[in-house]
Design an enzyme around this catalytic site. Structure first.
Site, PDB file in Angstrom:
ATOM      1  N   ASP A  25       0.831  -1.204   0.000  1.00 39.47           N
ATOM      2  CA  ASP A  25       0.000   0.000   0.000  1.00 39.47           C
ATOM      3  C   ASP A  25       0.872   1.263   0.000  1.00 39.47           C
ATOM      4  O   ASP A  25       1.718   1.428   0.878  1.00 39.47           O
ATOM      5  CB  ASP A  25      -0.894  -0.051   1.259  1.00 39.47           C
ATOM      6  CG  ASP A  25      -2.169   0.753   1.138  1.00 39.47           C
ATOM      7  OD1 ASP A  25      -2.086   1.915   0.703  1.00 39.47           O
ATOM      8  OD2 ASP A  25      -3.233   0.226   1.501  1.00 39.47           O
ATOM      9  N   THR A  41      -6.955   3.664  -1.877  1.00 39.07           N
ATOM     10  CA  THR A  41      -6.726   2.242  -1.595  1.00 39.07           C
ATOM     11  C   THR A  41      -7.766   1.323  -2.230  1.00 39.07           C
ATOM     12  O   THR A  41      -7.415   0.295  -2.812  1.00 39.07           O
ATOM     13  CB  THR A  41      -6.700   2.034  -0.075  1.00 39.07           C
ATOM     14  OG1 THR A  41      -5.590   2.773   0.438  1.00 39.07           O
ATOM     15  CG2 THR A  41      -6.549   0.568   0.286  1.00 39.07           C
ATOM     16  N   LYS A  60      -5.791  -4.193   5.869  1.00 34.91           N
ATOM     17  CA  LYS A  60      -7.008  -3.376   5.731  1.00 34.91           C
ATOM     18  C   LYS A  60      -8.116  -4.240   5.138  1.00 34.91           C
ATOM     19  O   LYS A  60      -7.876  -4.971   4.177  1.00 34.91           O
ATOM     20  CB  LYS A  60      -6.780  -2.210   4.755  1.00 34.91           C
ATOM     21  CG  LYS A  60      -5.800  -1.164   5.219  1.00 34.91           C
ATOM     22  CD  LYS A  60      -5.703  -0.053   4.185  1.00 34.91           C
ATOM     23  CE  LYS A  60      -4.672   0.988   4.607  1.00 34.91           C
ATOM     24  NZ  LYS A  60      -4.490   2.032   3.595  1.00 34.91           N
ATOM     25  N   ARG A  66     -10.588  -3.311   3.191  1.00 41.88           N
ATOM     26  CA  ARG A  66     -10.898  -3.003   1.786  1.00 41.88           C
ATOM     27  C   ARG A  66      -9.872  -3.607   0.827  1.00 41.88           C
ATOM     28  O   ARG A  66     -10.206  -3.955  -0.307  1.00 41.88           O
ATOM     29  CB  ARG A  66     -11.043  -1.500   1.565  1.00 41.88           C
ATOM     30  CG  ARG A  66      -9.867  -0.621   1.984  1.00 41.88           C
ATOM     31  CD  ARG A  66     -10.264   0.854   1.830  1.00 41.88           C
ATOM     32  NE  ARG A  66      -9.230   1.784   2.259  1.00 41.88           N
ATOM     33  CZ  ARG A  66      -9.037   2.212   3.506  1.00 41.88           C
ATOM     34  NH1 ARG A  66      -9.817   1.746   4.473  1.00 41.88           N
ATOM     35  NH2 ARG A  66      -8.090   3.078   3.792  1.00 41.88           N
ATOM     36  N   HIS A  79       1.457   8.124   5.593  1.00 47.55           N
ATOM     37  CA  HIS A  79       0.502   9.122   6.091  1.00 47.55           C
ATOM     38  C   HIS A  79       0.985   9.784   7.379  1.00 47.55           C
ATOM     39  O   HIS A  79       0.789  10.976   7.585  1.00 47.55           O
ATOM     40  CB  HIS A  79      -0.853   8.473   6.366  1.00 47.55           C
ATOM     41  CG  HIS A  79      -1.658   8.182   5.134  1.00 47.55           C
ATOM     42  ND1 HIS A  79      -2.017   9.161   4.241  1.00 47.55           N
ATOM     43  CD2 HIS A  79      -2.181   7.021   4.659  1.00 47.55           C
ATOM     44  CE1 HIS A  79      -2.735   8.615   3.264  1.00 47.55           C
ATOM     45  NE2 HIS A  79      -2.836   7.322   3.491  1.00 47.55           N
ATOM     46  N   ASP A  99      -1.248  -0.156  -4.688  1.00 47.12           N
ATOM     47  CA  ASP A  99      -2.600   0.333  -4.992  1.00 47.12           C
ATOM     48  C   ASP A  99      -2.594   1.793  -5.434  1.00 47.12           C
ATOM     49  O   ASP A  99      -3.553   2.277  -6.018  1.00 47.12           O
ATOM     50  CB  ASP A  99      -3.515   0.149  -3.776  1.00 47.12           C
ATOM     51  CG  ASP A  99      -2.963   0.815  -2.520  1.00 47.12           C
ATOM     52  OD1 ASP A  99      -1.738   1.086  -2.446  1.00 47.12           O
ATOM     53  OD2 ASP A  99      -3.762   1.066  -1.592  1.00 47.12           O
ATOM     54  N   HIS A 100      -1.509   2.500  -5.152  1.00 49.81           N
ATOM     55  CA  HIS A 100      -1.347   3.912  -5.535  1.00 49.81           C
ATOM     56  C   HIS A 100       0.034   4.333  -5.070  1.00 49.81           C
ATOM     57  O   HIS A 100       0.682   3.607  -4.315  1.00 49.81           O
ATOM     58  CB  HIS A 100      -2.415   4.809  -4.893  1.00 49.81           C
ATOM     59  CG  HIS A 100      -2.545   4.609  -3.415  1.00 49.81           C
ATOM     60  ND1 HIS A 100      -1.633   5.102  -2.519  1.00 49.81           N
ATOM     61  CD2 HIS A 100      -3.464   3.918  -2.678  1.00 49.81           C
ATOM     62  CE1 HIS A 100      -1.987   4.742  -1.293  1.00 49.81           C
ATOM     63  NE2 HIS A 100      -3.089   4.013  -1.364  1.00 49.81           N
TER      64      HIS A 100
HETATM   65 ZN    ZN Z   1      -3.724   2.624  -0.112  1.00 50.51          ZN
END
Ligand code: ZN
Length: 550
Positions: free
Chosen positions: A44, A83, A165, A167, A299, A340-341
Site C-alpha cells: 500500500d 486504496t 485493511k 478493503r 501518512h 494500490d497507488h
Molecule cells: Zn492505499
C-alpha cells in the site's frame, strides 16, 4: 546469513514468537510446469518514486523480484488514487469505473439511511450499517477477480486473501474467496459465521503479546542515515527521525504504522500456506497479500524520511524470508508485487528539498455550502463530498428543478479556488470514451473517465493543482501526508513479476495495473477470453519468439 537476518529482525521487533520458523518437513517439489500458487502482493502506497529511491539497497525479497521482470513505471491509470479503487484494479483487470469502486467512499443519495456515504467494502443492506460502522462485504465490487475466475474453472482452487485493511483484502480476494482476513477489533477477523483457522488464532495471540510489550528503536541502516533529519511541521509535530520505538499500546494503529504490521500479515500468510497446503493440490491456488504498513507510515511521517527507509528495509528482509519459506515447501509459485497507488511527501520537507510549489490546502472548501446557501436560498447540506477533491454530489434535499443551477454555481465557486486545476462535469466526462493510449500519455480527463461509474460517481469531479496536499495544518496524531490525486506521483507504482527461472528484463515504458490480471491468467493458462476487462496481457518472455500471451 539468512538466519542472522531473521533473528536480527525479530529481536529488533521483539516479537514473542519465532517468525518464519523453518518448515519441519519440506514436501516434494512440484513436477508441474504450470504454477500451482499465484502470490499477488500489494504494498500500500509503494510509489514508483520511493521504490526507485531505495531499490539499489535491497538485498532480500525485493532484490529477488528485481531479478525477474520489472516494470518500474506501472500505472494505477485512473484518477482516484486511493486504496479501494487501486486494489480493485490489480486482480480484476478493470478500471475503477468498470469495477464500480470509484473511491474509498462514495455517496448514494437513494439509500434510506441518514448517512448517504457508502464505504467501498461495506454491506449497506445490513441494518444499522454506516460508512464508519459497517459489516465487511465484497458486494460493491461489480466484476470478478482472478480468484473468482479460477474457481469458475475448478472449485477446488483455494482463494486466500489477507491484508492489514479490510478493503484491500476484499478487493484482492473477491466474492468467491475461501479465506479472507483483515484486522478487526481483536486481531485478524473474517466474515460472520466463518471459523478462524489455527494460523489466525496464533497470530492474534502474538499480536496481543506484541501490543503489551515495549519496542526498542529499530537500527538505522547506513543507507538510511541521510534521511534521518527532523522536519518540524507546526503544532509541535516533527517527523523524519522516528524509528518505531514505543511503550505498551492499546492502539492497533501504532502497530500497523510500523514494520510490525507487515510482519504480522506476512507471518499469517506464510502460516496459512502451511495450514491450507496452498499450491500443493491438483489445481492452482491464489494467495493475495495486502501489506498496509507502508501506507500508514507514509501518512503519519511522509515518504521521504528515515521512517520510510527503515520500513522498506525491514519489508525487503521480511519478503525475502517469506519467499524462502515458500521455497522450503517446494511449491511451484509465481509472484506479482505492485501497489494500490503512489504517494506524495509532506510539503514542508518538499519545499526544503527543492520542490517549491508544494503546499497544503488553502481555506475555501469549508465555506462552500454556506456560500451556496446565501446565493440560492437553499438550506445546507447542499453539496456533499468525502474530501476537498474528487467526487462531489448534490444533496438529495435540493429540489430536482434546482440541481443544474446548484451544480453550475458550485463549479464556479470551486473553480475560483487558487489551488483548483479543473472541475469536470458529468456530461463532459461521459462524452469521453475510456482510452487505450499508453497510461503516461493520458489526459487528466482520460484519468477521470476511467474512474467514472454513472451510478456511483459524483455530479462533478474536482481536480486540485499538482503538489497540493489536501490536508490543512495537521493536528498532533493526524495524517501529515497523503495521496489520491490524478497526478503521476500518485499514479505510478512498480509492477514486478518473478517465478523460478524467470528471465530478467526491465521495461521502462508505462504499463497498467489492469494488465496484471490478464498476465497472471496467461501464466497459469486460465482462459479469460469471455471476460470484459480494460487491461492486456504483458509478454513476460524477453525472447521475441516466445510469449506467455496467447
Ligand atoms: Zn492505499
Amino acid at each position: 546469513m539468512k538466519f542472522a537476518r531473521i533473528a536480527t529482525l525479530v529481536t529488533a521487533l521483539s516479537l514473542p514468537f519465532s517468525a518464519f520458523a523453518q518448515e519441519a518437513e519440506a514436501p516434494e517439489a512440484s513436477e508441474s510446469v504450470t504454477p500451482r500458487l499465484v502470490v499477488a502482493i500489494s504494498v500500500d502506497q509503494l510509489s514508483a518514486d520511493i521504490f526507485a529511491q531505495h531499490r539499489e539497497n535491497f538485498s532480500g525479497g525485493f532484490a529477488r523480484l528485481l531479478s525477474g521482470v520489472v516494470f518500474p513505471s506501472g500505472y494505477q491509470a485512473h484518477s482516484a488514487t486511493e486504496t479501494c479503487p487501486g486494489h480493485s484494479t490489480i486482480l480484476t483487470g478493470a478500471h475503477p469505473g468498470r469495477a464500480g469502486v470509484v473511491g474509498n467512499r462514495w455517496f448514494d443519495m437513494s439509500v434510506a439511511r441518514e448517512d448517504t456515504r457508502i464505504y467501498c467494502s461495506e454491506d449497506p443492506t445490513v441494518e444499522g450499517s454506516s460508512s464508519s460502522d459497517y459489516t465487511v462485504s465484497t458486494g460493491n465490487l461489480l466484476v470478478p477477480t482472478l480468484g473468482d475466475l479460477l474457481q469458475r474453472v475448478n472449485e477446488a482452487s483455494q482463494i486466500v486473501s489477507v491484508s492489514g485493511k479490510d478493503r484491500a483484502a476484499v478487493m484482492l480476494g473477491g466474492s468467491g474467496a475461501d479465506h479472507m482476513y483483515w484486522p478487526g477489533d481483536a486481531g485478524f477477523t473474517t466474515f460472520a459465521g466463518r471459523e478462524l483457522p489455527e494460523a489466525v488464532q496464533r497470530i492474534n495471540e502474538s499480536a496481543m503479546q506484541a501490543a503489551v510489550s515495549s519496542r526498542v528503536p529499530l537500527p538505522i541502516p547506513q543507507h538510511c542515515a541521510a534521511y534521518n533529519r527532523a522536519v518540524p511541521i507546526g503544532e509541535g509535530i516533527t517527523v523524519g527521525t522516528h524509528v518505531f520505538s514505543r511503550g505498551p499500546t492499546t492502539d492497533s494503529r501504532e502497530i500497523l504504522a510500523s514494520p510490525e504490521g507487515d510482519l504480522l500479515t506476512l507471518v499469517l500468510a506464510a502460516d496459512l500456506v502451511s495450514e491450507l497446503s496452498l499450491g500443493q493440490g491438483e489445481t492452482t491456488d491464489l494467495l493475495a497479500i495486502g501489506l498496509s504498513s507502508t501506507d500508514y507510515i507514509g501518512h503519519a511521517y511522509g515518504t521521504h524520511g528515515v521512517e520510510m527507509c527503515v520500513q522498506l528495509t525491514a519489508l525487503d528482509t521480511m519478503l525475502g524470508d517469506f519467499f524462502d519459506r515458500l521455497d522450503a515447501r517446494g511449491i511451484n509459485y509465481v509472484v506479482m508485487l505492485t501497489a494500490d497507488h503512489g504517494g506524495l511527501d509532506l510539503p514542508e520537507r518538499q519545499v526544503g528539498q527543492a520542490a517549491p510549489r508544494a503546499a497544503r490546502l488553502l481555506p475555501g472548501f469549508e465555506t462552500l455550502d454556506e456560500r451556496l446557501a446565501t446565493e440560492t436560498g437553499l438550506e445546507a447540506p447542499i453539496v456533499r463530498a468525502d474530501s476537498p477533491f474528487g467526487d462531489f454530489y448534490v444533496d438529495r434535499s435540493v429540489p430536482e428543478g434546482r440541481r443544474a443551477e446548484v451544480i453550475d454555481r458550485a463549479i464556479a465557486m470551486i473553480s475560483a479556488h487558487p489551488q483548483v486545476y479543473r472541475v469536470y462535469g458529468r456530461d463532459e466526462i461521459m462524452a469521453q470514451t475510456v482510452t487505450d493510449a499508453p497510461p503516461e500519455h493520458w489526459t487528466v480527463l482520460d484519468r477521470v473517465r476511467a474512474n467514472f461509474h454513472p451510478d456511483r460517481s459524483g455530479d462533478f469531479i474536482v481536480v486540485l493543482q499538482p503538489r497540493v496536499t489536501p490536508i490543512p495544518q495537521p493536528f498532533p496524531g493526524a495524517y501529515v501526508a497523503t495521496h489520491g490525486s490524478v497526478w503521476d506521483y500518485d499514479r505510478r507504482v512498480p509492477i514486478l513479476f518473478w517465478w523460478p527461472g524467470a528471465e530478467q528484463f526491465e521495461q521502462p515504458l508505462g504499463v497498467m495495473t489492469v494488465d496484471i490480471m490478464p498476465t497472471l491468467a496467461s501464466l497459469i493458462e486460465l482462459d479469460i477470453s469471455d471476460v470484459e476487462i480494460d487491461g492486456r496481457c504483458l509478454d513476460l518472455m524477453p525472447d521475441v519468439a516466445e510469449t506467455n500471451c496467447r
